[in-house]
Write an enzyme that holds these catalytic residues in place. Sequence first.
Site, PDB file in Angstrom:
ATOM      1  N   HIS A 115      -7.054   1.990   2.011  1.00 18.10           N
ATOM      2  CA  HIS A 115      -6.409   2.761   3.211  1.00 18.10           C
ATOM      3  C   HIS A 115      -7.138   4.120   3.454  1.00 18.10           C
ATOM      4  CE1 HIS A 115      -2.932   3.021   5.832  1.00 18.10           C
ATOM      5  NE2 HIS A 115      -3.244   4.345   5.969  1.00 18.10           N
ATOM      6  N   HIS A 149      -8.141   7.443   3.803  1.00 16.64           N
ATOM      7  CA  HIS A 149      -7.691   8.689   3.330  1.00 16.64           C
ATOM      8  C   HIS A 149      -8.449   9.912   2.795  1.00 16.64           C
ATOM      9  CE1 HIS A 149      -7.590   6.712  -0.562  1.00 16.64           C
ATOM     10  NE2 HIS A 149      -7.319   7.725  -1.196  1.00 16.64           N
ATOM     11  N   ASN A 208     -13.038  10.544  -1.290  1.00 16.78           N
ATOM     12  CA  ASN A 208     -13.789   9.337  -1.925  1.00 16.78           C
ATOM     13  C   ASN A 208     -13.700   8.339  -1.111  1.00 16.78           C
ATOM     14  OD1 ASN A 208     -14.102  11.415  -3.974  1.00 16.78           O
ATOM     15  ND2 ASN A 208     -12.163  10.684  -4.945  1.00 16.78           N
ATOM     16  N   GLN A 215      -8.615  13.808   0.470  1.00 20.67           N
ATOM     17  CA  GLN A 215      -7.728  14.724  -0.360  1.00 20.67           C
ATOM     18  C   GLN A 215      -8.209  16.106   0.232  1.00 20.67           C
ATOM     19  OE1 GLN A 215      -7.020  13.717  -4.298  1.00 20.67           O
ATOM     20  NE2 GLN A 215      -8.165  12.066  -4.347  1.00 20.67           N
ATOM     21  N   CYS A 259       0.439   3.197   3.456  1.00 21.77           N
ATOM     22  CA  CYS A 259       0.844   2.597   4.815  1.00 21.77           C
ATOM     23  C   CYS A 259       2.142   3.032   5.214  1.00 21.77           C
ATOM     24  CB  CYS A 259       0.778   1.043   4.805  1.00 21.77           C
ATOM     25  SG  CYS A 259      -0.719   0.208   4.849  1.00 21.77           S
ATOM     26  N   CYS A 319       0.844  -1.020  -0.079  1.00 19.79           N
ATOM     27  CA  CYS A 319      -0.035  -0.190  -0.009  1.00 19.79           C
ATOM     28  C   CYS A 319       0.843   1.233  -0.112  1.00 19.79           C
ATOM     29  CB  CYS A 319      -0.968  -0.111   1.234  1.00 19.79           C
ATOM     30  SG  CYS A 319      -1.838   1.539   1.534  1.00 19.79           S
TER      31      CYS A 319
END
Length: 361
Positions: free
Chosen positions: A168, A170, A157, A172, A57, A54
Site C-alpha cells: 500500500h 505509504h 521505503n 514514514q 487501507c 491491509c
Amino acid sequence: MDPLVFEPTEHPHRRRNALTGDWVLVSPHRTRRPWQGQVEKQPQESRPAYDPTCYLCPGNARAGGHQNPSYSSTFVFDNDFAALLPVGPHGEVGSGELFQAQAETGLCRVICFSPRHDLTLAEMAVHDLCQVVAVWAEQVEELGARPDIRYVQVFENRGAIMGSSNPHPHGQIWANYTVPLEPAKEDREQQRYFERHGRPLLVDYLEQELAQEERLVVQNEHWVVVAPYWAVWPFEVLVLPRRSVLALPDLREEERGALAEILKRLTTRYDNLFECSFPYSMGWHGQPTDGERHPHWQLHAHFYPPLLRSATVKKFMVGYEMLGMPQRDITAEQAAARLRQMSELHYRLASRPPEPEWPGP
Ligand code: H2U
Ligand code: ZN
C-alpha cells in the site's frame, strides 16, 4: 590510448561526496565484464484497489485495536510500533569514554499516500501527488515547531526488497531531538562551504551540473533531477529545487505542483527501466528544526534504488563496501544517460491494449 592519461570511463577512481565528505570507488572498466546471472522479468503483480487484510487501507483495523478512518486522500497516524518514544529521560546515559550513550526522544508516524491499495507514486495522478507534497510539508512544519523535535526525517521505503512491509503506497516520518547522522554530515559540509564561499553548496553544485549537462535526468521550471557525481547506488538521484529553499514548508504553491509533476516523471522512468515497480528508499533533507535559521542549507531529496541490472539483480553493499568503502561500476554519467532514454509513459499503460473504439449510437 595512453594507460597513464586519466579517462573517467576507463580508470578506477574515487569521487568525493561534497555533501557528506564520504568517498566512493568507481570502477567503470568492470561494466565490460561478462554477465551470466539472471536478467528475467518479474511476473506482473496485480493488486486490488482495496485489500480487506491491509492495515493501511481505509476503514481497516491496525495493531493495538486502532481503526483507520475511511479516508479519501492522504492519512497520517502515529506508528503503532514506533522506534522513538516522545517521553523519556534526556542527556548522557552511558558510562565513560568507551561506553557513551545518550537518551533519545521523538516520534514516528506513517503517511498513507492514497486510499488506493494498488497504486504507487509512479501510478498516482499528479493532482494526488500534490496532496502528498502538502502532507510532507505540513508534517515538517507541525513536528518541527515542537521544542523537543530538532530534526524531522520524511522518507519512503518502496518495495519488499527495501524492507517495506506492505505494498500500500505509504511513507514514514521519524522526528527526534538529535539531528541524525546523514543530515548532520550534510549540515557540517554545507556550513563549511558556506563559510568559504558565502553561497549554499547545493546551489553552486546545481549551477555546475546544469552547465555540464551529462548527469541531468529530468527537469521542469522549478526542479532538477541529477545523478549526483558521487552517487553510490547504481541509479541514485538527487532532486533539487532551482531556487534556494531551506525546508519543505518553504516551498511555494507553484513549486509544490512542479514537484508533484517531476516526482511522477522520475518514478515512471524508474519503473520503465526494468519494467517493474522500481524499489527504492527516498527521503527529504532540509534544515534542522531547532528554531535557528541555517542559510547554508538547501532542501533536497535522495532516491537510493538498489537494482543494478534487472528487476531481480540488485547491487549488494557487501564485502569491500562494508569493510572498505562504497563501490560502483557504471558511472553516474552512464546511469543518467540510461534514465534520460526512458519514456515518461508508464510501461503498464503502454502495454495495455487500446480501449475498443465506441461503435457509436
Ligand atoms: P514500512 O512498510 O516502511 O515498514 O512501514 C510500515 C509501518 O507501519 C511500520 O513502521 C507500521 C510499522 O511499524 N505499522 C503500524 O503502525 N500499525 C500496524 O498495524 C502495522 C504496521
Ligand atoms: Zn491497502
